[in-house]
Design a protein around this motif. Structure first.
Motif, PDB file in Angstrom:
ATOM      1  N   VAL A   7       0.858  -1.189   0.000  1.00 32.27           N
ATOM      2  CA  VAL A   7       0.000   0.000   0.000  1.00 32.27           C
ATOM      3  C   VAL A   7       0.893   1.236   0.000  1.00 32.27           C
ATOM      4  O   VAL A   7       1.335   1.714   1.050  1.00 32.27           O
ATOM      5  CB  VAL A   7      -0.942   0.009   1.217  1.00 32.27           C
ATOM      6  CG1 VAL A   7      -1.867   1.222   1.168  1.00 32.27           C
ATOM      7  CG2 VAL A   7      -1.751  -1.279   1.270  1.00 32.27           C
ATOM      8  N   PHE A 148      -7.027   4.384   3.630  1.00 33.73           N
ATOM      9  CA  PHE A 148      -6.275   3.345   2.924  1.00 33.73           C
ATOM     10  C   PHE A 148      -5.255   3.968   1.976  1.00 33.73           C
ATOM     11  O   PHE A 148      -4.096   3.540   1.920  1.00 33.73           O
ATOM     12  CB  PHE A 148      -7.241   2.446   2.150  1.00 33.73           C
ATOM     13  CG  PHE A 148      -6.573   1.337   1.396  1.00 33.73           C
ATOM     14  CD1 PHE A 148      -6.021   0.253   2.066  1.00 33.73           C
ATOM     15  CD2 PHE A 148      -6.496   1.371   0.009  1.00 33.73           C
ATOM     16  CE1 PHE A 148      -5.398  -0.774   1.369  1.00 33.73           C
ATOM     17  CE2 PHE A 148      -5.883   0.354  -0.696  1.00 33.73           C
ATOM     18  CZ  PHE A 148      -5.327  -0.727  -0.010  1.00 33.73           C
ATOM     19  N   GLY A 151      -2.356   5.095   3.713  1.00 41.67           N
ATOM     20  CA  GLY A 151      -1.587   4.043   4.375  1.00 41.67           C
ATOM     21  C   GLY A 151      -1.554   4.220   5.877  1.00 41.67           C
ATOM     22  O   GLY A 151      -0.530   3.975   6.519  1.00 41.67           O
ATOM     23  N   TRP A 154      -3.690   1.139   9.956  1.00 40.83           N
ATOM     24  CA  TRP A 154      -3.558  -0.223   9.448  1.00 40.83           C
ATOM     25  C   TRP A 154      -3.968  -1.252  10.498  1.00 40.83           C
ATOM     26  O   TRP A 154      -4.116  -0.957  11.679  1.00 40.83           O
ATOM     27  CB  TRP A 154      -2.121  -0.467   9.016  1.00 40.83           C
ATOM     28  CG  TRP A 154      -1.127  -0.042  10.049  1.00 40.83           C
ATOM     29  CD1 TRP A 154      -0.796  -0.689  11.210  1.00 40.83           C
ATOM     30  CD2 TRP A 154      -0.352   1.159  10.040  1.00 40.83           C
ATOM     31  NE1 TRP A 154       0.135   0.013  11.907  1.00 40.83           N
ATOM     32  CE2 TRP A 154       0.436   1.156  11.225  1.00 40.83           C
ATOM     33  CE3 TRP A 154      -0.217   2.229   9.154  1.00 40.83           C
ATOM     34  CZ2 TRP A 154       1.332   2.177  11.529  1.00 40.83           C
ATOM     35  CZ3 TRP A 154       0.665   3.239   9.467  1.00 40.83           C
ATOM     36  CH2 TRP A 154       1.424   3.221  10.636  1.00 40.83           C
ATOM     37  N   MET A 164      -1.715  -7.187   3.493  1.00 38.70           N
ATOM     38  CA  MET A 164      -0.986  -6.192   2.716  1.00 38.70           C
ATOM     39  C   MET A 164       0.166  -5.606   3.527  1.00 38.70           C
ATOM     40  O   MET A 164       0.150  -5.634   4.764  1.00 38.70           O
ATOM     41  CB  MET A 164      -1.924  -5.069   2.258  1.00 38.70           C
ATOM     42  CG  MET A 164      -3.088  -5.548   1.402  1.00 38.70           C
ATOM     43  SD  MET A 164      -4.176  -4.188   0.900  1.00 38.70           S
ATOM     44  CE  MET A 164      -5.486  -5.116   0.067  1.00 38.70           C
ATOM     45  N   PHE A 166       2.180  -2.303   4.656  1.00 33.19           N
ATOM     46  CA  PHE A 166       2.013  -0.857   4.819  1.00 33.19           C
ATOM     47  C   PHE A 166       3.374  -0.254   5.155  1.00 33.19           C
ATOM     48  O   PHE A 166       3.841  -0.365   6.294  1.00 33.19           O
ATOM     49  CB  PHE A 166       1.004  -0.554   5.928  1.00 33.19           C
ATOM     50  CG  PHE A 166      -0.407  -0.938   5.587  1.00 33.19           C
ATOM     51  CD1 PHE A 166      -1.268  -0.023   4.990  1.00 33.19           C
ATOM     52  CD2 PHE A 166      -0.883  -2.223   5.840  1.00 33.19           C
ATOM     53  CE1 PHE A 166      -2.574  -0.379   4.659  1.00 33.19           C
ATOM     54  CE2 PHE A 166      -2.174  -2.590   5.518  1.00 33.19           C
ATOM     55  CZ  PHE A 166      -3.023  -1.665   4.914  1.00 33.19           C
ATOM     56  N   PRO A 197      -5.885  -5.339   6.058  1.00 30.65           N
ATOM     57  CA  PRO A 197      -6.271  -4.009   5.561  1.00 30.65           C
ATOM     58  C   PRO A 197      -7.565  -3.557   6.249  1.00 30.65           C
ATOM     59  O   PRO A 197      -8.649  -3.563   5.659  1.00 30.65           O
ATOM     60  CB  PRO A 197      -6.475  -4.253   4.060  1.00 30.65           C
ATOM     61  CG  PRO A 197      -6.904  -5.679   3.979  1.00 30.65           C
ATOM     62  CD  PRO A 197      -6.189  -6.400   5.094  1.00 30.65           C
ATOM     63  N   GLN A 199      -8.755  -0.823   7.016  1.00 33.14           N
ATOM     64  CA  GLN A 199      -9.490   0.285   6.397  1.00 33.14           C
ATOM     65  C   GLN A 199     -10.506  -0.236   5.384  1.00 33.14           C
ATOM     66  O   GLN A 199     -11.615   0.296   5.265  1.00 33.14           O
ATOM     67  CB  GLN A 199      -8.529   1.250   5.685  1.00 33.14           C
ATOM     68  CG  GLN A 199      -7.308   1.625   6.495  1.00 33.14           C
ATOM     69  CD  GLN A 199      -6.116   0.736   6.160  1.00 33.14           C
ATOM     70  OE1 GLN A 199      -6.272  -0.451   5.870  1.00 33.14           O
ATOM     71  NE2 GLN A 199      -4.923   1.310   6.183  1.00 33.14           N
TER      72      GLN A 199
END
Length: 298
Positions: A7, A148, A151, A154, A164, A166, A197, A199
């Motif tokens: 991300v 998101f 970033g 998280w 993912m 970050f 993730p 978010q």
């Protein structure tokens, strides 16, 4: 595990000379515009007996309520060092570029603005809240999309297929990996820890699911309090659940039992209020449709 998605987006959407327009700010703008458009759609179908200009006033007041309420609440409950800023650094309240907005404070700001507006127009407060509630998830979902893109906010490390990386969490990743051989291996392999993730979880739940449910339920006139109760109950439950896989604010950490967060504490009253409003709706009147406003032809 295959290489997780990293991300890493540019948080600036547009450069206007020396002015930078950030995606997060645009998400707020799109949220207000989308809510206004949907509100006008509902108003034309007789869901609130006011003029288009009056609805525009309501949107403006609610916008101010979101911004002021969200910022003040964040500074009172989330700001590092606690509320001492009130007498030691009062100008910190206006440093919005440093970040810091709270949904719960924004909600209070919206309710205060709605109460003032409803009294001016001699409408029942909860008829106004029931009208506004289906519009709010548009802004909620877009706000989480902005988180998101930035970033930020998280989730915790996880081995789910959609985990993912970050980059903004690199320092936190390194600190966690220093005390855990498994995390250290992941850190070395991916140059970061695969994380939930969170978010996007909130985008899906607070945005898509809440909007769909509230919009569909409100397609027909419903008893007073029902839509407001559904909103409060769903948001409280969704936020409480997602907090289990979301990293708490660094300046606060966990408040009790190694898992309770400030977001969960502030969501419990919403769950209680939501259940109470649903109970109240059982014997509440249903607001009749107003005369549909004529649609102007171009």
């Amino acid at each position: 595990m295959s290489q997780p998605f990293v991300v890493h987006f540019n948080s600036v959407a547009i450069h206007l000379g020396p002015i930078q327009v950030h995606w997060y700010g645009l998400m707020y703008l799109f949220g207000f515009m989308g809510g206004w458009a949907l509100g006008e759609y509902r108003r034309r179908r007789g869901r609130l007996p006011v003029t288009s200009d009056a609805l525009g006033d309501l949107v403006f007041y609610e916008m101010m309520g979101v911004i002021l309420g969200g910022r003040i609440w964040y500074m009172l409950f989330y700001y590092a060092g606690g509320p001492r800023w009130i007498w030691t650094e009062p100008l910190a309240l206006f440093r919005v570029w440093d970040g810091g907005m709270s949904f719960h404070g924004g909600l209070i700001g919206v309710l205060v603005a709605g109460l003032w507006w409803s009294r001016r127009h001699k409408l029942h407060f909860f008829d106004v809240v029931d009208f506004v509630a289906p519009l709010v998830p548009v802004g909620l979902g877009l706000g989480r999309l902005g988180n998101f893109i930035n970033g930020e906010l998280w989730g915790k490390p996880g081995d789910v297929l959609w985990a993912m990386i970050f980059p903004n969490a690199h320092d936190e990743d390194a600190a966690m990996a220093a005390n855990d051989p498994h995390l250290a291996q992941l850190m070395q392999q991916f140059n970061g820890l695969p994380r939930h993730p969170s978010q996007l979880y909130e985008l899906a739940l607070e945005g898509v699911v809440m909007f769909t449910v509230l919009w569909v339920v409100s397609l027909k006139p419903r008893p007073r309090y029902l839509i407001s109760g559904l909103f409060a109950l769903m948001y409280g439950c969704f936020r409480f659940a997602v907090e289990f896989v979301r990293v708490p604010d660094a300046q606060l950490g966990y408040l009790a039992w190694g898992w309770l967060t400030m977001g969960q504490i502030q969501s419990v009253p919403l769950i209680v209020v939501g259940l109470w409003l649903l109970w109240m709706s059982r014997n509440a009147p249903t607001l009749p449709l107003a005369s549909p406003a004529p649609v102007q032809k171009a």
